[in-house]
Design a protein around this motif. Structure first.
Motif, short mmCIF file in Angstrom:
data_model
loop_
_atom_site.label_atom_id
_atom_site.label_comp_id
_atom_site.label_asym_id
_atom_site.label_seq_id
_atom_site.Cartn_x
_atom_site.Cartn_y
_atom_site.Cartn_z
N UNK A 1 0.83 -1.20 0.00
CA UNK A 1 0.00 0.00 0.00
C UNK A 1 0.87 1.25 0.00
N UNK A 2 1.92 1.23 0.80
CA UNK A 2 2.85 2.35 0.83
C UNK A 2 3.47 2.57 -0.55
N UNK A 3 3.90 1.48 -1.19
CA UNK A 3 4.53 1.60 -2.51
C UNK A 3 3.53 2.06 -3.57
N UNK A 4 2.26 1.65 -3.43
CA UNK A 4 1.23 2.09 -4.37
C UNK A 4 1.04 3.61 -4.28
N UNK A 5 0.93 4.13 -3.05
CA UNK A 5 0.74 5.57 -2.86
C UNK A 5 1.96 6.34 -3.35
N UNK A 6 3.13 5.84 -2.99
CA UNK A 6 4.38 6.52 -3.36
C UNK A 6 4.50 6.63 -4.88
N UNK A 7 4.24 5.55 -5.61
CA UNK A 7 4.34 5.57 -7.07
C UNK A 7 3.23 6.45 -7.67
N UNK A 8 2.05 6.40 -7.07
CA UNK A 8 0.94 7.22 -7.57
C UNK A 8 1.27 8.70 -7.48
N UNK A 9 1.89 9.12 -6.39
CA UNK A 9 2.26 10.52 -6.23
C UNK A 9 3.33 10.93 -7.25
N UNK A 10 4.25 10.02 -7.54
CA UNK A 10 5.30 10.31 -8.53
C UNK A 10 4.70 10.55 -9.91
N UNK A 11 3.67 9.78 -10.26
CA UNK A 11 3.07 9.85 -11.60
C UNK A 11 1.76 10.64 -11.63
N UNK A 12 1.40 11.30 -10.54
CA UNK A 12 0.08 11.91 -10.43
C UNK A 12 -0.21 12.92 -11.54
N UNK A 13 0.78 13.77 -11.89
CA UNK A 13 0.54 14.78 -12.92
C UNK A 13 0.26 14.13 -14.27
N UNK A 14 1.05 13.10 -14.61
CA UNK A 14 0.84 12.43 -15.90
C UNK A 14 -0.46 11.63 -15.90
N UNK A 15 -0.78 11.01 -14.76
CA UNK A 15 -2.05 10.27 -14.64
C UNK A 15 -3.22 11.21 -14.86
N UNK A 16 -3.14 12.41 -14.27
CA UNK A 16 -4.21 13.40 -14.45
C UNK A 16 -4.35 13.80 -15.91
N UNK A 17 -3.23 13.99 -16.62
CA UNK A 17 -3.27 14.36 -18.04
C UNK A 17 -3.95 13.27 -18.87
N UNK A 18 -3.68 12.02 -18.53
CA UNK A 18 -4.31 10.91 -19.29
C UNK A 18 -5.80 10.84 -19.00
N UNK A 19 -6.19 10.96 -17.75
CA UNK A 19 -7.60 10.84 -17.37
C UNK A 19 -8.45 11.98 -17.94
N UNK A 20 -7.84 13.15 -18.18
CA UNK A 20 -8.59 14.26 -18.79
C UNK A 20 -9.07 13.91 -20.19
#
Length: 603
Positions: free
Chosen positions: A322-341
């Motif tokens: 769970x810690x690693x999931x959150x950590x990786x999600x924060x690293x990629x959050x900006x790019x993830x947001x761009x894709x979801x838009x």
């Protein structure tokens, strides 16, 4: 002077008068010559040609020179000038390997027959491959496997799967006897156990591992994976555990501790937040187009193809994931947001406030990720780290000042849980004693003076209050640890050590004091030092404390070995091996986890 006789290729010299056969492990007297060894090799169909010292593994026929398409005829007198069709490379008579004798050729062929030396070596390698790489027994029937061996070793006849099973049973019998010999010499044994259900067969198993000191080295082993056929009551599980210990000749008096799992809990305050993260991660795992877009955006930012990150989906029963999931999600959050838009049917992206809540959450959870890594070892002392780590974690969490409500509430809950679960740990029996007996910590991390004095009094009682001189006896002094810019879980410990060392500088002790006080008065050793090796160097000065240290410091503090065992079991009991019986599974796991030093032991 090095051994030059070819007979020594099949023997290991133990001393000047004794050697051991590498094929059958039988010990033979040499009496200054190799006559006994040569006679013994004949029982293995390995004949020695005394006139020829050439390696018996040399090829039976060697092509001296490639006959080229040129019109030259290579004779004995012109052999040195023979060349390849490519041009200029020459071959001399000295470089040509001598052809084997007839007896050597027959010996080589005989060694690949059942019972021969080469046959045993090849079969042993197949057994090792199946056990260590979790391969099914049907591997030996595989078309590709058989073709590979036919090219590598054409004289070798591959055994059937039933023959391989017999070899594995024999290997287990041999190695289990060897492991029992090591257990018999262990004075204090730590046992970890946990239950697990296989999803393929829907069978439940009880995994049992043991850990003990062998000299100054930690040894671990799998006692068994016992199939549970009744309701998982405490009495039933306890009886299965006792039966397994009895099978391995382990007496209850030698068991210092049994460690089990308490189960995992999740703090409710951020369950909803984690749910949103999981939904986004699952979407990217399901959607090929979304994953491709995420990869392209990273490449456009300059990342190489092999360094592109992927989102990580956690396993709910494994906190670190769970810690690693959150950590990786924060690293990629900006790019993830761009894709979801660009994906109107995709899940809702987290808001800026929720991302900040995740950042505060990861900051509060990072110390625990460090703790889990620290206490997950099996080859070094861990039990004495529990109190110091709890102290360091508590100080670190208290120093963090979150700004948002969820971070503030999470911090409050973490501190409350630490006090609830570990508030009285200093008044327990085994952990405080182990901490005092660790020359890296001693009594440094006790917060309650009453608990500290009680633990020291118990150590004195166990050590029979021996009197020793207070001259310097530590194996090394405390070195100043190098500071780094990274998060350091041990920062509080180093601060305490520095303060204690400064106080010791102005302190003078009497020439004679109790054994325990003399030990406690010495400087702490570095965190990098080997605790067990340090006690080996101090055992002549503190013999009673040395015995106590070996008993308490060898205790396994967590059930991590049992979790690792079931991770291995899930690989062994796979879809291609779902008909394995519990007894066979237990043998395979023992062989899979046994050290190579024991597997290939030659003495």
């Amino acid at each position: 002077m090095p051994l030059i006789s070819t007979v020594w290729k099949d023997f290991t010299k133990i001393n000047n008068n004794l050697s051991m056969c590498n094929i059958c492990r039988k010990r033979l007297k040499t009496s200054g010559n190799t006559s006994n060894l040569r006679s013994h090799l004949k029982t293995h169909n390995k004949l020695i040609d005394s006139e020829n010292t050439q390696d018996e593994d040399a090829p039976i026929n060697v092509d001296a020179v490639s006959i080229t398409e040129s019109h030259s005829v290579a004779t004995a007198s012109t052999f040195e000038a023979a060349s390849t069709s490519a041009g200029t490379k020459t071959t001399t008579l000295e470089s040509i390997k001598r052809q084997q004798s007839i007896s050597q050729a027959f010996t080589k062929v005989a060694s690949f027959l059942d019972g021969g030396s080469q046959h045993s070596i090849c079969t042993e390698a197949i057994v090792y491959y199946i056990c260590k790489d979790n391969q099914p027994f049907s591997t030996v029937d595989g078309k590709g496997f058989r073709y590979m061996l036919s090219r590598i070793c054409p004289l070798y006849k591959i055994p059937t799967r039933n023959t391989i099973k017999k070899y594995i049973d024999d290997k287990f019998d041999y190695l289990s006897i060897r492991f029992k010999e090591k257990i018999e010499n262990a004075e204090n044994i730590s046992v970890t156990t946990d239950a697990w259900t296989d999803t393929y067969t829907m069978k439940s198993f009880l995994g049992i591992t043991i850990h003990f000191l062998n000299g100054s080295t930690f040894l671990s082993g799998t006692l068994g994976v016992v199939e549970l056929t009744q309701s998982h009551t405490a009495d039933y599980i306890g009886s299965q555990l006792l039966n397994t210990l009895t099978e391995w000749n382990i007496h209850k008096k030698n068991v210092a501790a049994v460690v089990t799992d308490n189960g995992a809990n999740m703090i409710k305050e951020f369950k909803q937040l984690l749910h949103k993260v999981r939904e986004v991660v699952k979407y990217f795992k399901r959607s090929t187009s979304a994953s491709d877009e995420l990869r392209k955006l990273q490449i456009n930012e300059g990342k190489k193809e092999g360094n592109v990150h992927k989102l990580i989906l956690d396993v709910k029963t494994r906190w670190n994931s769970t810690f690693y999931m959150i950590d990786r999600f924060l690293v990629l959050s900006k790019l993830v947001s761009d894709v979801l838009l660009q994906k109107p049917l995709g899940p809702e992206m987290l808001t800026a406030r929720e991302l900040q809540q995740l950042r505060e959450t990861i900051k509060l959870l990072r110390p625990f990720e460090n703790v889990t890594l620290e206490i997950s070892g099996e080859k070094y002392v861990v039990i004495s780290k529990i109190m110091p780590l709890l102290n360091c974690v508590t100080i670190e969490i208290e120093s963090i000042q979150p700004n948002l409500d969820i971070g503030i509430e999470l911090k409050r809950n973490i501190i409350a849980e630490l006090k609830k679960r570990f508030g009285k740990i200093e008044f327990l029996y085994m952990i405080p004693i182990a901490t005092i007996l660790d020359p890296r910590f001693k009594n440094l991390h006790f917060r309650d003076p009453v608990a500290c004095q009680k633990a020291i009094a118990e150590v004195k009682k166990l050590a029979k209050n021996s009197v020793q001189d207070t001259s310097s006896t530590e194996c090394s002094s405390m070195d100043e640890e190098q500071k780094t810019d990274n998060f350091d879980l041990w920062e509080h410990h180093k601060t305490l050590v520095h303060k204690k060392y400064k106080k010791k500088q102005t302190r003078t002790d009497s020439a004679k004091t109790t054994n325990v006080n003399a030990y406690l008065s010495q400087p702490l050793i570095s965190l990098k030092e080997d605790t067990i090796q340090c006690w080996e160097e101090m055992k002549t000065v503190y013999p009673d404390l040395y015995i106590l240290a070996r008993k308490y410091l060898s205790v396994m503090d967590s059930f991590v070995p049992s979790e690792r065992l079931f991770s291995k079991a899930s690989l062994t009991l796979s879809k291609s091996r779902n008909r394995l019986l519990g007894k066979r599974l237990s043998k395979l796991l023992f062989l899979n986890l046994v050290d190579d030093d024991l597997w290939f032991h030659t003495s």
